[in-house]
Design an enzyme around this catalytic site. Structure first.
Site, PDB file in Angstrom:
ATOM      1  N   LYS A  33       2.119   6.414   1.543  1.00 11.65           N
ATOM      2  CA  LYS A  33       1.587   5.204   2.203  1.00 11.65           C
ATOM      3  C   LYS A  33       0.073   5.338   2.295  1.00 11.65           C
ATOM      4  O   LYS A  33      -0.437   6.347   2.797  1.00 11.65           O
ATOM      5  CB  LYS A  33       2.191   5.042   3.597  1.00 11.65           C
ATOM      6  CG  LYS A  33       1.668   3.806   4.333  1.00 11.65           C
ATOM      7  CD  LYS A  33       2.469   3.517   5.567  1.00 11.65           C
ATOM      8  CE  LYS A  33       1.875   2.361   6.372  1.00 11.65           C
ATOM      9  NZ  LYS A  33       2.650   2.097   7.577  1.00 11.65           N
TER      10      LYS A  33
ATOM     11  N   ASP B 212      10.878  -7.493   7.788  1.00  7.44           N
ATOM     12  CA  ASP B 212      10.463  -6.560   6.726  1.00  7.44           C
ATOM     13  C   ASP B 212      10.285  -5.142   7.266  1.00  7.44           C
ATOM     14  O   ASP B 212      10.156  -4.196   6.489  1.00  7.44           O
ATOM     15  CB  ASP B 212       9.160  -7.037   6.060  1.00  7.44           C
ATOM     16  CG  ASP B 212       8.067  -7.367   7.060  1.00  7.44           C
ATOM     17  OD1 ASP B 212       8.294  -8.263   7.894  1.00  7.44           O
ATOM     18  OD2 ASP B 212       7.003  -6.727   7.026  1.00  7.44           O
ATOM     19  N   ASN B 213      10.285  -4.996   8.573  1.00  2.92           N
ATOM     20  CA  ASN B 213      10.154  -3.657   9.158  1.00  2.92           C
ATOM     21  C   ASN B 213      11.481  -3.176   9.739  1.00  2.92           C
ATOM     22  O   ASN B 213      11.503  -2.196  10.478  1.00  2.92           O
ATOM     23  CB  ASN B 213       9.082  -3.654  10.251  1.00  2.92           C
ATOM     24  CG  ASN B 213       7.689  -3.822   9.676  1.00  2.92           C
ATOM     25  OD1 ASN B 213       7.458  -3.510   8.508  1.00  2.92           O
ATOM     26  ND2 ASN B 213       6.761  -4.307  10.474  1.00  2.92           N
TER      27      ASN B 213
ATOM     28  N   ARG C  19       0.831  -1.203   0.000  1.00  2.00           N
ATOM     29  CA  ARG C  19       0.000   0.000   0.000  1.00  2.00           C
ATOM     30  C   ARG C  19       0.868   1.258   0.000  1.00  2.00           C
ATOM     31  O   ARG C  19       0.456   2.323   0.465  1.00  2.00           O
ATOM     32  CB  ARG C  19      -0.919   0.009   1.213  1.00  2.00           C
ATOM     33  CG  ARG C  19      -0.210  -0.210   2.539  1.00  2.00           C
ATOM     34  CD  ARG C  19      -1.169  -0.030   3.666  1.00  2.00           C
ATOM     35  NE  ARG C  19      -0.607  -0.537   4.906  1.00  2.00           N
ATOM     36  CZ  ARG C  19      -1.155  -0.340   6.072  1.00  2.00           C
ATOM     37  NH1 ARG C  19      -2.265   0.348   6.166  1.00  2.00           N
ATOM     38  NH2 ARG C  19      -0.615  -0.836   7.164  1.00  2.00           N
TER      39      ARG C  19
ATOM     40  N   ASP D  42      -6.378  -3.933   0.870  1.00  4.45           N
ATOM     41  CA  ASP D  42      -7.057  -2.978  -0.003  1.00  4.45           C
ATOM     42  C   ASP D  42      -6.149  -1.826  -0.450  1.00  4.45           C
ATOM     43  O   ASP D  42      -6.587  -0.919  -1.145  1.00  4.45           O
ATOM     44  CB  ASP D  42      -8.306  -2.415   0.693  1.00  4.45           C
ATOM     45  CG  ASP D  42      -7.977  -1.787   2.043  1.00  4.45           C
ATOM     46  OD1 ASP D  42      -6.778  -1.621   2.351  1.00  4.45           O
ATOM     47  OD2 ASP D  42      -8.915  -1.469   2.800  1.00  4.45           O
ATOM     48  N   GLY D  43      -4.901  -1.859  -0.002  1.00  2.00           N
ATOM     49  CA  GLY D  43      -3.973  -0.800  -0.420  1.00  2.00           C
ATOM     50  C   GLY D  43      -4.139   0.507   0.332  1.00  2.00           C
ATOM     51  O   GLY D  43      -3.496   1.502   0.012  1.00  2.00           O
TER      52      GLY D  43
HETATM   53  P1  AMP Z   1       2.969  -3.783   7.986  1.00  2.50           P
HETATM   54  O1  AMP Z   1       2.485  -4.640   9.082  1.00  2.50           O
HETATM   55  O2  AMP Z   1       2.185  -2.494   7.828  1.00  2.50           O
HETATM   56  O3  AMP Z   1       4.432  -3.530   8.027  1.00  2.50           O
HETATM   57  O4  AMP Z   1       2.651  -4.585   6.639  1.00  2.50           O
HETATM   58  C1  AMP Z   1       3.082  -5.895   6.381  1.00  2.50           C
HETATM   59  C2  AMP Z   1       2.815  -6.220   4.950  1.00  2.50           C
HETATM   60  O5  AMP Z   1       1.415  -6.153   4.681  1.00  2.50           O
HETATM   61  C3  AMP Z   1       3.452  -5.270   3.937  1.00  2.50           C
HETATM   62  O6  AMP Z   1       3.780  -6.009   2.814  1.00  2.50           O
HETATM   63  C4  AMP Z   1       2.348  -4.297   3.653  1.00  2.50           C
HETATM   64  O7  AMP Z   1       2.490  -3.653   2.423  1.00  2.50           O
HETATM   65  C5  AMP Z   1       1.143  -5.201   3.677  1.00  2.50           C
HETATM   66  N1  AMP Z   1      -0.100  -4.481   4.006  1.00  2.50           N
HETATM   67  C6  AMP Z   1      -0.492  -4.045   5.216  1.00  2.50           C
HETATM   68  N2  AMP Z   1      -1.696  -3.448   5.146  1.00  2.50           N
HETATM   69  C7  AMP Z   1      -2.079  -3.516   3.853  1.00  2.50           C
HETATM   70  C8  AMP Z   1      -3.230  -3.081   3.130  1.00  2.50           C
HETATM   71  N3  AMP Z   1      -4.237  -2.463   3.734  1.00  2.50           N
HETATM   72  N4  AMP Z   1      -3.264  -3.328   1.815  1.00  2.50           N
HETATM   73  C9  AMP Z   1      -2.262  -3.953   1.197  1.00  2.50           C
HETATM   74  N5  AMP Z   1      -1.166  -4.396   1.799  1.00  2.50           N
HETATM   75  C10 AMP Z   1      -1.065  -4.181   3.121  1.00  2.50           C
HETATM   76 MG    MG Z   2       5.906  -3.011   7.116  1.00  3.61          MG
END
Ligand code: AMP
Ligand code: MG
Length: 583
Positions: free
Chosen positions: A190, A337-338, A170, A202-203
């Protein structure tokens, strides 16, 4: 004497006695002002971190058409997906996929903007942020001149397990901007819509999580903690469905977009995905690129370059996590990944600032096992670095792999050393005394027992005069008042005052001044963020603005912040607050 290992500063049990040769050596090279035993915390955390560019304001850009970004450096050096389109797929043999942002449904509103980032990083005059063009550019509705929007392919270990391909699901990289200070920054939106990496998402990002990311990245910067930045926050009318606490209670929230900035958005997971899928040539290409761009002290033809790179990341990650601990910050989702390859704080989600001191503090209610508790962060850092080493192994010789394992064993020592320096500075201690560990550990133990507030205990220790301390006059010092109820407090106090009195050429005022520069009075407590979010969801952004302003000078007592109760005892309702991964 209590073992130091009981407390947060020693949550790391994997420490070894191996001296981290590479790590210590190269720390100096990456940032000469970092990690200098006695004044590090003071320097890195004092409010002197506020931008100090001195260039003439009239040289700022007034017309957005003059603002150009470029994607060339990345797209020329690194392969881009041959397939186009925002449909979800497994992607191979590339680092990026082209992906056009999906505009949010209007009307759009500029909920917050960071003057420091807009002027100090992007060279833009603040007046441009009032234009419709700005709204369109920073919400993804229009592309900046020079922009080729990209989504980055990465993978990651999530909660201990390999999760496969993740990627920017996203987020959209818009381009690099080279500013007038000669710095290169990568712009990213973002919440700007689906990409090939959106999986079932949903992005989008909702207002509450975007307010938190905007405020916290800026707050961390002003606390002196390495972090991505936030330039703007746009809120929309686009309905976004979220089950905030994963209990079946789906609600309609609204979409928001943050314009984030970092020197680089590459993560440990950026390398892992290549290594895991056997794309070793590409792994080398990406590594060479990252090293060439961000580790200038490593020479391209050095046969040990990947080892030196690893050593630097080990070192800097230890330092970053120590800095998190110094301000009571728990990231919440320390997946690989973070974790940035540049060791900056990225991807703000269910983070939290610890209030009552508790090494088991877990900000994320979805983290049932407390894997990412504040006291576990140092160990998790080690886990993530082990995964980095696994990812690098195909490009290391056997001897280098052995050396890398030795370097990794030194991580615990680096962390301990840094934590020790930081907490000494937080207590205003100069020089070295063999009982310093004892002073720090006993204080933390008393804080844990009395549930004293982490931020305010250290702040009030900075504000109280030795004389008042001696008289045990804690009027209007609620955190110290809590702490003083501990049975060992008097004993500890005598030792502390004695230690301070032995500091030559140090006055009580100097000590207070030093301590106030490393012990913030204001951090983004959950209940404070929540209060601002509730208003923002009703299109009242006044508290977001106030908080942004207050947190830009966290070491300075401010009237408006005091009136708002930001340094007061948290209200009762704050105890019931929860944050989850849902964002
Ligand atoms: P995060 O926990 O935000 O670091 O996200 C972990 C993974 O999930 C990453 O690849 C994000 O891009 C993906 N992600 C999180 N929320 C969404 C969303 N609403 N739509 C698409 N991808 C998401
Ligand atoms: Mg992340």
């Amino acid at each position: 004497m209590w073992s130091i290992c009981g407390a947060l500063l020693c949550a790391l049990v994997a420490a070894s006695s191996v001296t981290p040769v590479y790590a210590l050596e190269f720390c100096q090279s990456i940032d000469p002002k970092c990690h200098n035993p006695d004044d590090t915390a003071a320097k890195s955390q004092s409010h002197t971190v506020q931008s100090k560019w001195t260039l003439n304001a009239s040289s700022l850009i007034h017309d957005l058409d003059q603002f150009r970004v470029s994607c060339k450096k990345l797209t020329e050096a690194l392969p881009v997906d041959k397939v186009d389109g925002n449909f979800v797929r497994t992607v191979k043999n590339c680092i990026f996929s082209k992906s056009i942002p999906t505009p949010l449904k209007g009307p759009l509103r500029l909920a917050a903007v960071s003057k420091d980032a807009i002027e100090g990083i992007l060279d833009l005059d603040m007046s441009v942020t009032q234009s419709d063009d700005f709204l369109h550019y920073v919400s993804g509705a229009r592309l900046l001149p020079g922009s080729v929007p990209l989504a980055h392919r990465y993978g990651g270990h999530q909660f201990g397990y390999w999760a496969g391909q993740l990627g920017d699901g996203r987020a959209h990289f818009l381009g690099q901007y080279s500013n007038r200070k000669g710095e290169v920054w990568e712009l990213q939106l973002k919440g700007s819509g689906k990409t090939p990496y959106s999986r079932s998402g949903d992005g989008r990002a909702v207002i509450r999580s975007s307010v938190r990311e905007f405020l916290c990245s800026e707050a961390m910067h002003f606390l002196g903690v390495p972090t991505s930045r936030a330039a703007s926050l746009i809120v929309s009318e686009e309905p976004v469905l979220r089950d905030q606490f994963y209990n079946g209670n789906v609600k309609t929230e609204r979409g928001a977009v943050v314009l984030r900035l970092a020197r680089s958005w590459f993560r440990i997971g950026s390398l892992e995905v290549l290594s895991q899928s056997g794309e070793i040539d590409l792994l080398r290409i990406l590594l060479n690129f990252v090293i060439g761009e961000h580790f200038p002290f490593i020479t391209p033809h050095d046969p040990e370059k990947y080892l030196v790179f690893f050593s630097t990341v080990v070192n800097e990650t230890a330092h970053l996590i120590a800095q998190w601990a110094s301000v009571g910050f728990a990231h919440g989702v320390c997946n690989t990944d973070n974790f940035s390859l540049l060791s900056i704080t990225i991807d703000y989600g269910p983070f939290g600032f610890m209030e009552s001191y508790n090494p088991n503090f877990v900000p994320n209610t979805s983290d049932d096992e407390g894997r990412y508790s504040i006291g576990a962060q140092a160990n998790v850092g080690l886990f993530n670095l082990e995964k980095l080493l696994v990812a690098l192994s195909p490009v290391l010789t056997e001897t280098q792999q052995k050396q890398a394992r030795i370097i990794l064993k030194g991580y615990g020592n680096i962390y301990q050393m840094r934590i020790h320096q930081i907490f000494k500075a937080k207590l205003g201690l100069l020089g070295d005394d063999e009982d310093d560990n004892y002073l720090i550990t006993v204080l933390l133990r008393m804080m844990e027992d009395t549930e004293s507030d982490f931020t305010m205990t250290f702040r009030e220790l900075s504000e109280i005069s030795a004389k008042r301390f001696l008289n045990r006059n804690f009027t209007q010092m609620w955190a110290l008042d809590d702490l003083s109820r501990h049975e060992r407090f008097s004993d500890w106090l005598s030792n502390y005052l004695l230690r301070l009195s032995r500091q030559q050429d140090d006055s009580d005022l100097d000590r207070q001044h030093r301590m106030k520069n490393v012990n913030p009075r204001y951090v983004l407590r959950n209940w404070i963020a929540e209060s601002a979010i509730r208003k923002a969801e009703k299109n009242d952004f006044s508290e977001v603005e106030l908080l942004h302003h207050v947190l830009s000078s966290p070491f300075v007592t401010q009237e408006t912040a005091e009136e708002a109760g930001y340094a007061a005892r948290p209200p009762q309702w704050a105890r019931r607050l929860k944050v989850s991964c849902s964002s």
